[in-house]
Write an enzyme that holds these catalytic residues in place. Structure first.
Site, PDB file in Angstrom:
ATOM      1  N   LYS A  22      -6.597  -0.871  11.474  1.00 18.23           N
ATOM      2  CA  LYS A  22      -6.857  -1.846  10.408  1.00 18.23           C
ATOM      3  C   LYS A  22      -5.665  -1.906   9.448  1.00 18.23           C
ATOM      4  O   LYS A  22      -5.184  -2.982   9.117  1.00 18.23           O
ATOM      5  CB  LYS A  22      -8.096  -1.429   9.629  1.00 18.23           C
ATOM      6  CG  LYS A  22      -8.271  -2.128   8.276  1.00 18.23           C
ATOM      7  CD  LYS A  22      -9.539  -1.750   7.560  1.00 18.23           C
ATOM      8  CE  LYS A  22      -9.358  -0.538   6.684  1.00 18.23           C
ATOM      9  NZ  LYS A  22      -8.790  -0.772   5.354  1.00 18.23           N
ATOM     10  N   CYS A 117     -11.407  -0.894  -7.437  1.00 15.41           N
ATOM     11  CA  CYS A 117     -12.454  -0.818  -6.411  1.00 15.41           C
ATOM     12  C   CYS A 117     -13.173   0.508  -6.656  1.00 15.41           C
ATOM     13  O   CYS A 117     -12.884   1.236  -7.601  1.00 15.41           O
ATOM     14  CB  CYS A 117     -11.845  -0.892  -5.009  1.00 15.41           C
ATOM     15  SG  CYS A 117     -11.002   0.618  -4.537  1.00 15.41           S
ATOM     16  N   ARG A 122      -6.481   1.251  -8.825  1.00 13.50           N
ATOM     17  CA  ARG A 122      -5.642   0.602  -7.814  1.00 13.50           C
ATOM     18  C   ARG A 122      -4.599  -0.367  -8.446  1.00 13.50           C
ATOM     19  O   ARG A 122      -4.585  -1.559  -8.175  1.00 13.50           O
ATOM     20  CB  ARG A 122      -6.498  -0.158  -6.801  1.00 13.50           C
ATOM     21  CG  ARG A 122      -7.636   0.627  -6.179  1.00 13.50           C
ATOM     22  CD  ARG A 122      -7.225   1.765  -5.275  1.00 13.50           C
ATOM     23  NE  ARG A 122      -6.520   1.380  -4.089  1.00 13.50           N
ATOM     24  CZ  ARG A 122      -7.099   1.040  -2.932  1.00 13.50           C
ATOM     25  NH1 ARG A 122      -8.394   0.974  -2.879  1.00 13.50           N
ATOM     26  NH2 ARG A 122      -6.371   0.732  -1.876  1.00 13.50           N
ATOM     27  N   PRO A 123      -3.751   0.106  -9.340  1.00 12.97           N
ATOM     28  CA  PRO A 123      -2.746  -0.785  -9.954  1.00 12.97           C
ATOM     29  C   PRO A 123      -1.739  -1.310  -8.921  1.00 12.97           C
ATOM     30  O   PRO A 123      -1.646  -0.770  -7.808  1.00 12.97           O
ATOM     31  CB  PRO A 123      -2.054   0.114 -10.967  1.00 12.97           C
ATOM     32  CG  PRO A 123      -2.275   1.493 -10.483  1.00 12.97           C
ATOM     33  CD  PRO A 123      -3.593   1.501  -9.777  1.00 12.97           C
ATOM     34  N   VAL A 124      -1.017  -2.348  -9.291  1.00 11.59           N
ATOM     35  CA  VAL A 124       0.028  -2.894  -8.405  1.00 11.59           C
ATOM     36  C   VAL A 124       1.371  -2.962  -9.142  1.00 11.59           C
ATOM     37  O   VAL A 124       2.249  -3.755  -8.788  1.00 11.59           O
ATOM     38  CB  VAL A 124      -0.366  -4.289  -7.862  1.00 11.59           C
ATOM     39  CG1 VAL A 124      -1.489  -4.174  -6.832  1.00 11.59           C
ATOM     40  CG2 VAL A 124      -0.734  -5.251  -8.996  1.00 11.59           C
ATOM     41  N   ASP A 125       1.528  -2.092 -10.139  1.00 12.19           N
ATOM     42  CA  ASP A 125       2.772  -2.118 -10.937  1.00 12.19           C
ATOM     43  C   ASP A 125       4.009  -1.850 -10.093  1.00 12.19           C
ATOM     44  O   ASP A 125       5.088  -2.421 -10.340  1.00 12.19           O
ATOM     45  CB  ASP A 125       2.675  -1.114 -12.084  1.00 12.19           C
ATOM     46  CG  ASP A 125       2.359   0.307 -11.583  1.00 12.19           C
ATOM     47  OD1 ASP A 125       1.395   0.455 -10.813  1.00 12.19           O
ATOM     48  OD2 ASP A 125       3.091   1.228 -11.952  1.00 12.19           O
ATOM     49  N   ASP A 307      -7.604   9.093   3.519  1.00 17.58           N
ATOM     50  CA  ASP A 307      -8.645   8.331   4.230  1.00 17.58           C
ATOM     51  C   ASP A 307      -9.453   9.200   5.176  1.00 17.58           C
ATOM     52  O   ASP A 307     -10.411   8.738   5.780  1.00 17.58           O
ATOM     53  CB  ASP A 307      -8.020   7.179   5.027  1.00 17.58           C
ATOM     54  CG  ASP A 307      -7.465   6.110   4.108  1.00 17.58           C
ATOM     55  OD1 ASP A 307      -6.737   5.240   4.604  1.00 17.58           O
ATOM     56  OD2 ASP A 307      -7.743   6.175   2.895  1.00 17.58           O
ATOM     57  N   ILE A 329      -4.652  11.559  -4.282  1.00 14.84           N
ATOM     58  CA  ILE A 329      -4.169  10.180  -4.198  1.00 14.84           C
ATOM     59  C   ILE A 329      -4.977   9.234  -5.083  1.00 14.84           C
ATOM     60  O   ILE A 329      -4.422   8.438  -5.841  1.00 14.84           O
ATOM     61  CB  ILE A 329      -4.191   9.657  -2.729  1.00 14.84           C
ATOM     62  CG1 ILE A 329      -3.443  10.620  -1.804  1.00 14.84           C
ATOM     63  CG2 ILE A 329      -3.619   8.246  -2.652  1.00 14.84           C
ATOM     64  CD1 ILE A 329      -1.954  10.711  -2.015  1.00 14.84           C
ATOM     65  N   ARG A 399     -16.114  -3.076   7.472  1.00 15.99           N
ATOM     66  CA  ARG A 399     -14.764  -3.471   7.033  1.00 15.99           C
ATOM     67  C   ARG A 399     -13.712  -2.757   7.855  1.00 15.99           C
ATOM     68  O   ARG A 399     -12.639  -3.286   8.104  1.00 15.99           O
ATOM     69  CB  ARG A 399     -14.557  -3.114   5.555  1.00 15.99           C
ATOM     70  CG  ARG A 399     -15.414  -3.900   4.604  1.00 15.99           C
ATOM     71  CD  ARG A 399     -14.973  -3.682   3.186  1.00 15.99           C
ATOM     72  NE  ARG A 399     -13.533  -3.934   3.028  1.00 15.99           N
ATOM     73  CZ  ARG A 399     -12.911  -3.890   1.849  1.00 15.99           C
ATOM     74  NH1 ARG A 399     -13.590  -3.574   0.754  1.00 15.99           N
ATOM     75  NH2 ARG A 399     -11.613  -4.128   1.764  1.00 15.99           N
TER      76      ARG A 399
HETATM   77  C1  EPZ Z   1      -3.298   1.975   1.515  1.00 15.72           C
HETATM   78  O1  EPZ Z   1      -3.764   1.532   0.260  1.00 15.72           O
HETATM   79  C2  EPZ Z   1      -4.487   1.912   2.463  1.00 15.72           C
HETATM   80  N1  EPZ Z   1      -4.967   0.541   2.578  1.00 15.72           N
HETATM   81  C3  EPZ Z   1      -5.605   2.810   1.932  1.00 15.72           C
HETATM   82  O2  EPZ Z   1      -6.649   2.799   2.891  1.00 15.72           O
HETATM   83  C4  EPZ Z   1      -5.067   4.237   1.834  1.00 15.72           C
HETATM   84  O3  EPZ Z   1      -6.065   5.071   1.275  1.00 15.72           O
HETATM   85  C5  EPZ Z   1      -3.823   4.256   0.934  1.00 15.72           C
HETATM   86  O4  EPZ Z   1      -2.829   3.335   1.440  1.00 15.72           O
HETATM   87  C6  EPZ Z   1      -3.178   5.641   0.872  1.00 15.72           C
HETATM   88  O5  EPZ Z   1      -2.844   6.060   2.163  1.00 15.72           O
HETATM   89  C7  EPZ Z   1      -4.306  -0.298   3.411  1.00 15.72           C
HETATM   90  O6  EPZ Z   1      -3.328   0.068   4.047  1.00 15.72           O
HETATM   91  C8  EPZ Z   1      -4.854  -1.693   3.513  1.00 15.72           C
HETATM   92  P1  EPZ Z   1      -1.098   3.238  -2.167  1.00 15.72           P
HETATM   93  P2  EPZ Z   1      -2.690   1.235  -0.942  1.00 15.72           P
HETATM   94  O7  EPZ Z   1      -0.343   2.106  -2.778  1.00 15.72           O
HETATM   95  O8  EPZ Z   1      -1.464   0.658  -0.368  1.00 15.72           O
HETATM   96  C9  EPZ Z   1      -1.095   4.320  -6.774  1.00 15.72           C
HETATM   97  C10 EPZ Z   1      -8.856   2.593   3.665  1.00 15.72           C
HETATM   98  O9  EPZ Z   1      -9.863   3.297   3.495  1.00 15.72           O
HETATM   99  N2  EPZ Z   1      -0.366   3.048  -6.964  1.00 15.72           N
HETATM  100  O10 EPZ Z   1      -0.401   4.125  -1.189  1.00 15.72           O
HETATM  101  O11 EPZ Z   1      -3.410   0.458  -1.988  1.00 15.72           O
HETATM  102  C11 EPZ Z   1      -2.529   4.106  -6.327  1.00 15.72           C
HETATM  103  O12 EPZ Z   1      -3.386   3.878  -7.429  1.00 15.72           O
HETATM  104  C12 EPZ Z   1      -7.949   2.287   2.488  1.00 15.72           C
HETATM  105  O13 EPZ Z   1      -8.502   2.099   4.759  1.00 15.72           O
HETATM  106  C13 EPZ Z   1       0.138   2.756  -8.227  1.00 15.72           C
HETATM  107  O14 EPZ Z   1      -0.027   3.525  -9.173  1.00 15.72           O
HETATM  108  O15 EPZ Z   1      -2.426   2.699  -1.474  1.00 15.72           O
HETATM  109  C14 EPZ Z   1      -2.832   5.410  -5.627  1.00 15.72           C
HETATM  110  O16 EPZ Z   1      -3.172   6.378  -6.606  1.00 15.72           O
HETATM  111  C15 EPZ Z   1      -8.463   2.870   1.189  1.00 15.72           C
HETATM  112  N3  EPZ Z   1       0.822   1.591  -8.401  1.00 15.72           N
HETATM  113  C16 EPZ Z   1      -1.492   5.794  -4.994  1.00 15.72           C
HETATM  114  O17 EPZ Z   1      -0.505   5.033  -5.698  1.00 15.72           O
HETATM  115  C17 EPZ Z   1       1.029   0.709  -7.376  1.00 15.72           C
HETATM  116  O18 EPZ Z   1       1.674  -0.330  -7.581  1.00 15.72           O
HETATM  117  C18 EPZ Z   1      -1.378   5.465  -3.512  1.00 15.72           C
HETATM  118  O19 EPZ Z   1      -1.727   4.109  -3.355  1.00 15.72           O
HETATM  119  C19 EPZ Z   1       0.492   1.028  -6.093  1.00 15.72           C
HETATM  120  C20 EPZ Z   1      -0.187   2.208  -5.914  1.00 15.72           C
END
Ligand code: EPZ
Length: 420
Positions: A22, A117, A122-125, A307, A329, A399
Site C-alpha cells: 500500500k 488522524c 501528522r504535520p507537513v512542515d 507500523d 515515531i 484501507r
Molecule cells: C508514512 O507516513 C506511512 N504512510 C505510515 O504508514 C508510516 O507509519 C510512516 O510513514 C512512518 O513509517 C504512507 O506511506 C502512506 P512520516 P508519513 O512523515 O509519511 C513527523 C500505515 O499504517 N513529521 O515518516 O506521514 C510525523 O508527525 C501508515 O500504513 C513531521 O513532523 O510518516 C511523525 O512523527 C500509518 N513533519 C514522523 O515525522 C512532517 O512534515 C514520521 O512521519 C512530516 C512528518
C-alpha cells in the site's frame, strides 16, 4: 457496518500470498502526475486507500484504470485541476503526495492541509520547508496550502531533514526530478517504498543516485515519460501475517515476502522465538517453542517499523515474561492497548513506553478498531484467544489489508466477516 468474528485457538498452517505494498503504490500513483506518458503499475493491491487515491487523481484530470484481475493500474493524461480538496485529503493523508509532482510539473498546487488522524497530529512542515528551499512560495489560507513555483520552475537545493520523514522524502524526491539543477536529500527516509519509488522514477527517465541510502542526489531533467513498474510486496502485511503464525503456534509461507524488507522486525521475531526462514518464493515463518518477551523501540527503517508495533504488542501479550515497547515515531499509537486489555492482556503504558506482561491465554471479547494497524492487532489477539472475538469498525482494516479474513481462513483460521 461490517464486523469480523474470530474463534481463536487454531494454529495457522499453509501459504498466504502477500499483496503489493500500500505504502509503495500510493506514492507511485502520484508519480503519474509527473509524466507525459502512461504509467503502468503491476502487482497493485486492491485496497480502499488505492480507490481513494484513484478518485483524487481522477479529479485532478488523470485517467486511472484498475484491472483487479491482472492487478494492473494504468494512469495516463495530464492534470487539469491543481487542487486536492479537503473532503478527500482528510480521509487519506497520503493525498498530500500530489503536492510535489504538481508544483514541479505545473508550477502550482492547492492542497488541503490533511489535519491529524487517530495516531497523531501528522504535520507537513517538512514537505513545505523542502519545497520552499526549492523556490516554491506558500500561502496557507482557508485550511489549504497554496504553493507556487518561481517563474523558471523549481530549483535544485540541498535539503537536510531535521528528522526522518517518509512522506516528505517522497514528495521532495518527486519534485526534484523536474527541478532545474541538482537536489540533495540528506537524512532521507530509507524505507523500501522510497527505493521502489526511486526505481520507478528512474524508469520514467529521472536521474537519481544513492537509492537505498540516507542521501539521495537527483539531477533534474526536462520531462519524464511513461513506464511499467512492479509494486514491491507489502512488508507490513508480511510482518503482520508472520505475527499471526507466531501467535497461533503455526507455520505459514508468506509468498512473495522479502526478508530484507522486514529490517529489524525479522531480528526481533527471531529473538522472540519465531523462526523466519528465507525461501526462493518468500518466507517460511514458524513458531518453534514458547514465545519470549522481547523489548522493541520503533525507529525509521531499517529499525523496527512503527507500523508493526501494534501487531508485535499482540504477540507479546501471550509471551513468557515481559516486553517493553517504545513508540518513537507517533505520539498516540497505543489505542490498541485498552482493547487488548479487554481480552485479558496485562499492559501498562506511560507516555511512549508500554510494559506488556505475558499471560497464558487471552479470552475473546467484542473490541473496537480505531486505526489500521490497531485493528489488525485485535485480529491477531483473537486468533490466539479462547472463545469468540468480534472486531467492530473493520473499515479501518480494509484501507490497508486486502481480503484479510479470506487470507487467514485459507490457512486454518476460524474467521468470517459479518455485514450490517
Ligand atoms: C508514512 O507516513 C506511512 N504512510 C505510515 O504508514 C508510516 O507509519 C510512516 O510513514 C512512518 O513509517 C504512507 O506511506 C502512506 P512520516 P508519513 O512523515 O509519511 C513527523 C500505515 O499504517 N513529521 O515518516 O506521514 C510525523 O508527525 C501508515 O500504513 C513531521 O513532523 O510518516 C511523525 O512523527 C500509518 N513533519 C514522523 O515525522 C512532517 O512534515 C514520521 O512521519 C512530516 C512528518
Amino acid at each position: 457496518m461490517d464486523r469480523i468474528v474470530i474463534r481463536g485457538g487454531r494454529p495457522l498452517n499453509g501459504t498466504i500470498p502477500i499483496s503489493g505494498a500500500k505504502n509503495a503504490a500510493l506514492p507511485l500513483m502520484t508519480a503519474a502526475l509527473l509524466s507525459d506518458g502512461p504509467l503502468v503499475l503491476e502487482n497493485a493491491p486492491d485496497l480502499a486507500d488505492i480507490a481513494t487515491m484513484r478518485a483524487l487523481l481522477e479529479q485532478h484530470g488523470l485517467s486511472v484504470e484498475h484491472d483487479k484481475a491482472t492487478r494492473r493500474l494504468t494512469l495516463s493524461g495530464a492534470a487539469t485541476s491543481l487542487e486536492a480538496p479537503y473532503d478527500i485529503v482528510r480521509k487519506m493523508r497520503a493525498s498530500v503526495l500530489v503536492m510535489g509532482p504538481l508544483v514541479a510539473r505545473f508550477g502550482e498546487a492547492r492542497v488541503s492541509l490533511p489535519g491529524g488522524c487517530a495516531i497523531g497530529t501528522r504535520p507537513v512542515d517538512l514537505h513545505i520547508k523542502g519545497l520552499e528551499q526549492m523556490g516554491a512560495v506558500f500561502d496557507l489560507e482557508g485550511g489549504y496550502m497554496h504553493a507556487k513555483a518561481p517563474p523558471g520552475g523549481l530549483r535544485g537545493a540541498r535539503i537536510i531533514f531535521p528528522q526522518v520523514s517518509v512522506g516528505a522524502t517522497e514528495n521532495l524526491l518527486m519534485a526534484a526530478t523536474l527541478a532545474d539543477g541538482v537536489t540533495e536529500l540528506v537524512n532521507a527516509a530509507q524505507e523500501p517504498e522510497i527505493g521502489d519509488l526511486a526505481m520507478c522514477l528512474m524508469r520514467m527517465g529521472a536521474r537519481i543516485e544513492g537509492i537505498g541510502t540516507a542521501k539521495l542526489t537527483v539531477e533534474g531533467v526536462k520531462r519524464l515519460g511513461g513506464a511499467t513498474h512492479p509494486v514491491i510486496p507489502d512488508r507490513i502485511e508480511a510482518g503482520t501475517f508472520a505475527c499471526a503464525a507466531a501467535i497461533t503456534g503455526g507455520s505459514v509461507k508468506l509468498e512473495g515476502a522479502r526478508l530484507v524488507d522486514l529490517g529489524a522486525v525479522a531480528r526481533v521475531l527471531r529473538d522472540a522465538g519465531v523462526d523466519v526462514a528465507e525461501r526462493h518464493d518468500g518466507l517460511q515463518v514458524t513458531r518453534l517453542n514458547g514465545l519470549h518477551g522481547t523489548d522493541v523501540m520503533t525507529e525509521p527503517f531499517p529499525g523496527f517499523a512503527t507500523d508493526m508495533q501494534a501487531q508485535f504488542m499482540a504477540l507479546m501479550c501471550v509471551a513468557d515474561g515481559a516486553a517493553m515497547i517504545t513508540e518513537t515515531i507517533f505520539e498516540n499509537r497505543f489505542m490498541h492497548v485498552p482493547e487488548l486489555m479487554r481480552m485479558g492482556a496485562r499492559i501498562k503504558y506511560h507516555g511512549q513506553s508500554a510494559i506488556v506482561r505475558g499471560v497464558p491465554k487471552l479470552s475473546g471479547a467484542p473490541v473496537m478498531a480505531t486505526d489500521l494497524r490497531a485493528s489488525v492487532s485485535l485480529i491477531l489477539a483473537g486468533l490466539a484467544a479462547q472463545g469468540e472475538t468480534i472486531v467492530n469498525r473493520v473499515y479501518h482494516l480494509d484501507r490497508g489489508y486486502e481480503a484479510v479474513e479470506r487470507k487467514l481462513a485459507a490457512v486454518g483460521a476460524q474467521i468470517e466477516r459479518v455485514g450490517g
